[in-house]
Every structure is written in C-alpha cells, then in structure tokens.
Design an enzyme around this catalytic site. Structure first.
Site, PDB file in Angstrom:
ATOM      1  N   GLU A 237       1.367  -1.615  -8.204  1.00 16.44           N
ATOM      2  CA  GLU A 237       0.589  -0.407  -8.537  1.00 16.44           C
ATOM      3  C   GLU A 237       1.323   0.377  -9.646  1.00 16.44           C
ATOM      4  OE1 GLU A 237       1.156   2.718  -5.615  1.00 16.44           O
ATOM      5  OE2 GLU A 237      -0.830   3.566  -5.999  1.00 16.44           O
TER       6      GLU A 237
ATOM      7  N   LYS B  65      -8.609   2.740  -7.011  1.00 15.81           N
ATOM      8  CA  LYS B  65      -8.111   3.068  -5.664  1.00 15.81           C
ATOM      9  C   LYS B  65      -9.027   4.059  -4.937  1.00 15.81           C
ATOM     10  CE  LYS B  65      -3.675   4.509  -3.557  1.00 15.81           C
ATOM     11  NZ  LYS B  65      -2.269   4.820  -3.915  1.00 15.81           N
TER      12      LYS B  65
ATOM     13  N   CYS C 195      -2.038  -0.047  -2.720  1.00 14.65           N
ATOM     14  CA  CYS C 195      -1.079   0.690  -1.906  1.00 14.65           C
ATOM     15  C   CYS C 195      -1.658   1.228  -0.607  1.00 14.65           C
ATOM     16  CB  CYS C 195      -0.423   1.794  -2.729  1.00 14.65           C
ATOM     17  SG  CYS C 195       1.043   2.433  -1.881  1.00 14.65           S
TER      18      CYS C 195
HETATM   19  N1  CDT Z   1       1.185   4.914  -3.581  1.00 13.17           N
HETATM   20  C1  CDT Z   1       0.816   5.100  -2.294  1.00 13.17           C
HETATM   21  O1  CDT Z   1      -0.366   5.053  -1.978  1.00 13.17           O
HETATM   22  N2  CDT Z   1       1.806   5.356  -1.433  1.00 13.17           N
HETATM   23  C2  CDT Z   1       1.536   5.684  -0.062  1.00 13.17           C
HETATM   24  C3  CDT Z   1       2.543   6.665   0.421  1.00 13.17           C
HETATM   25  C4  CDT Z   1       1.953   7.505   1.439  1.00 13.17           C
HETATM   26  S1  CDT Z   1       2.912   8.914   1.772  1.00 13.17           S
HETATM   27  C5  CDT Z   1       1.975  10.188   1.136  1.00 13.17           C
HETATM   28  C6  CDT Z   1       1.515   4.489   0.871  1.00 13.17           C
HETATM   29  O2  CDT Z   1       0.614   4.431   1.713  1.00 13.17           O
HETATM   30  O3  CDT Z   1       2.390   3.639   0.810  1.00 13.17           O
END
Ligand code: CDT
Length: 306
Positions: A46, A123, A168
């Site tokens: 990502e 996303k 993600c």
């Molecule tokens: N980039 C991303 O989506 N990261 C999230 C972190 C969540 S904490 C606010 C994840 O789900 O890994």
C-alpha cells in the site's frame, strides 16, 4: 495445473525526504530479483511510492496533494512499467490517487504482463480519524486525506487468473473477502502499512499485530478458497515503526512463504490456481450452502443493533 509464480515484494521504510525516483529504484531492484526467480506477477505494498503520510497532520491542501499522483504511470513510475514489460511480469502496487475531478483515493492498480493497467481498486475501509487526536500516541489520518473507494471489490481476469485487490485495513473485514469470493476470485492481492503498536493501546504490540494480520488473511483465503498475497511496507519511518509479516497464503489458509525482516525483501511461491477448485466445489460451494435469508443485517446496518 494453472501455475503462476508470485512474488511478494515487501518494502522497508520510506522516509519523508525520500523521492519517488529513489523509491522506484528500490522497486526495480525487487522486480529484477523476482524476474530472475521466474515470477510472472509481483505485488508491492500500500502507498508504495511514499512514506505513510497519513501519520502526519496537515492543513495545507497543496502540501497534502504533494503526496498524491495525478496520473499513472507518471514520470517517476514509468521506469517500473517499462521494466515490468521488458521482464514480462505483471505488477500490482498502491499509491495515493488524485483524480482529474479532484477526488482523493488510496488506490492500487494491477497490470498485465505487457505493462497495461487492467485493474484498479480504491480502498473502501478507511481506518483512523479526521481531526488531530491528542489522545493517540501517533496520528492515523486516512479519514482526513482519502474518500472511501467508489469502485467496489471488482475482480479481473488477468492472464487466465481471476484476481482481486484490497488494501490494508480492508483485510480485517470478512465482507471484503466474501464479495470477491462470490465472484469466484482465485488470487487476492493486498498491501499494507500497519504500525507495530496500537496508537490507542500500548499493550498491543508487534506479536499481537502480526497475529491479527495473519489471522485475517489466512481466514479470508480459506473461507473463500483463494490464494492471497499480503505485502507490508515495514520498518521505522521517521521514528514510527511499521510491522513486516508479508505472507503468501494458499486456498486452504496455510502460509506458504513469509518474510523474516522489516526491509526490502522478496518472497516467492509457485501457486497453482486450480487448487482453488476443491474448496470452491465442496465446503465453500456457496451456491449450495449459503443461506442469504439470514444475512440481511450484513447490508442493511453498519453498527450493532438489537
Ligand atoms: N493502512 C492501514 O489501513 N492501517 C491500519 C491501521 C489501523 S490503526 C488505525 C491497519 O488496519 O493495518
């Protein structure tokens, strides 16, 4: 047998001061290694071209837009597309997309082996918050900088394999996987930037974070009888640690390859797409076993209701 050799190109940290051109050189190096190992598809993380900028609170729209790409490919990424075409390797990577109409998305694209973009995903599940939150150890401002994706969870027939993407936080939602599973997806590709600690709970550290990521991806793969590739951007970016844990998962939910560090690292696996058929025609034969009359809440409500 429909075998694809898949490379998961984990990337180490990208600092705020690193240019796209320098990052693309690292991506080229990973691509060359993948091609030398016979890969026909390479998946990157990502927001692969920049640091994970949503950790920074910004108000100046020009500064914010500086983290976004107005076209793809562009001058900085064209060498990646050219090298991929020269190797005959399909690629998928994430970037921040600013559309001609002024919309901001957290996006990933997929190419065929000739370097043509054949799929795009924006996303859907944006984690974090909109305003500066002093209660957190660090910020996660995806809801400030991005709009929720408007393309749904499409699948793409790419070189005879049905491929889908998510990004993600999407991997933590079973709905993500099932919507692609209902299209018969055979390979789900995703990249992530996941902080190694929970900004709202210091007790939740690296081992718990790695476990939850792997749990989400292996469950999604198993329950939809699909291959999955989950690729980290890892390491310490300007003092903020991101976890590694890149994995390639088979349609039975088992990890077949994993990274060991938090730097630029390539892992590969030979993946027979026909292995999806057993699960799709037996325990997860959706047409025979799903009971949609009981699933209404999934699409009619978001929060908990009694
Ligand atoms: N980039 C991303 O989506 N990261 C999230 C972190 C969540 S904490 C606010 C994840 O789900 O890994």
């Amino acid at each position: 047998m429909r075998e694809r050799v898949i490379g998961a190109a984990q990337m180490g940290p990208i600092q705020k001061s690193d240019s796209r051109e320098v990052v693309v050189l690292r991506m080229l190096s990973l691509l060359d290694r993948a091609a030398a190992q016979g890969c026909d598809l390479v998946v990157y993380p990502e927001l692969a071209l920049t640091t994970f900028f949503p950790r920074w609170y910004m108000e100046d729209q020009a500064e914010i837009d500086g983290w976004f790409e107005r076209e793809m490919p562009n001058a900085a990424t064209q060498p990646l597309f050219d090298r991929a075409r020269a190797h005959g390797v399909a690629i998928s990577f994430g970037y921040a997309e600013l559309t001609p109409e002024g919309h901001h998305f957290n996006t990933s694209i997929l190419t065929d082996r000739q370097g043509h973009i054949v799929g795009k995903y924006r996303k859907v599940h944006l984690p974090g918050h909109v305003e500066y939150d002093a209660a957190r150890d660090f910020q996660h401002l995806e809801k400030r900088y991005f709009e929720p994706g408007d393309l749904g969870f499409e699948t793409f027939d790419n070189e005879g394999t049905l491929m889908g993407m998510c990004i993600c936080n999407d991997r933590r939602w079973p709905e993500t996987w099932r919507v692609m599973g209902l299209q018969g997806v055979e390979l789900v590709m995703l990249g992530y930037n996941t902080p190694s600690v929970n900004s709202q709970n210091r007790g939740e550290g690296l081992s718990e974070r790695l476990y939850h990521s792997e749990l989400s991806v292996t469950a999604g793969a198993y329950q939809n009888a699909t291959w999955a590739v989950a690729v980290a951007k890892a390491g310490v970016e300007d003092g903020f640690p991101l976890m590694g844990g890149t994995i390639i998962v088979d349609p039975d939910g088992f990890v077949v390859a994993r990274t060991t560090g938090e730097g630029d690292e390539l892992i590969t696996a030979r993946c027979d797409m026909d292995r999806c058929q057993f699960g799709k025609t037996t325990i997860f034969d959706f047409a025979r076993h799903r009971r949609v009359e009981h699933y209404g809440r999934i699409t009619s409500q978001t929060g908990v209701e009694r």
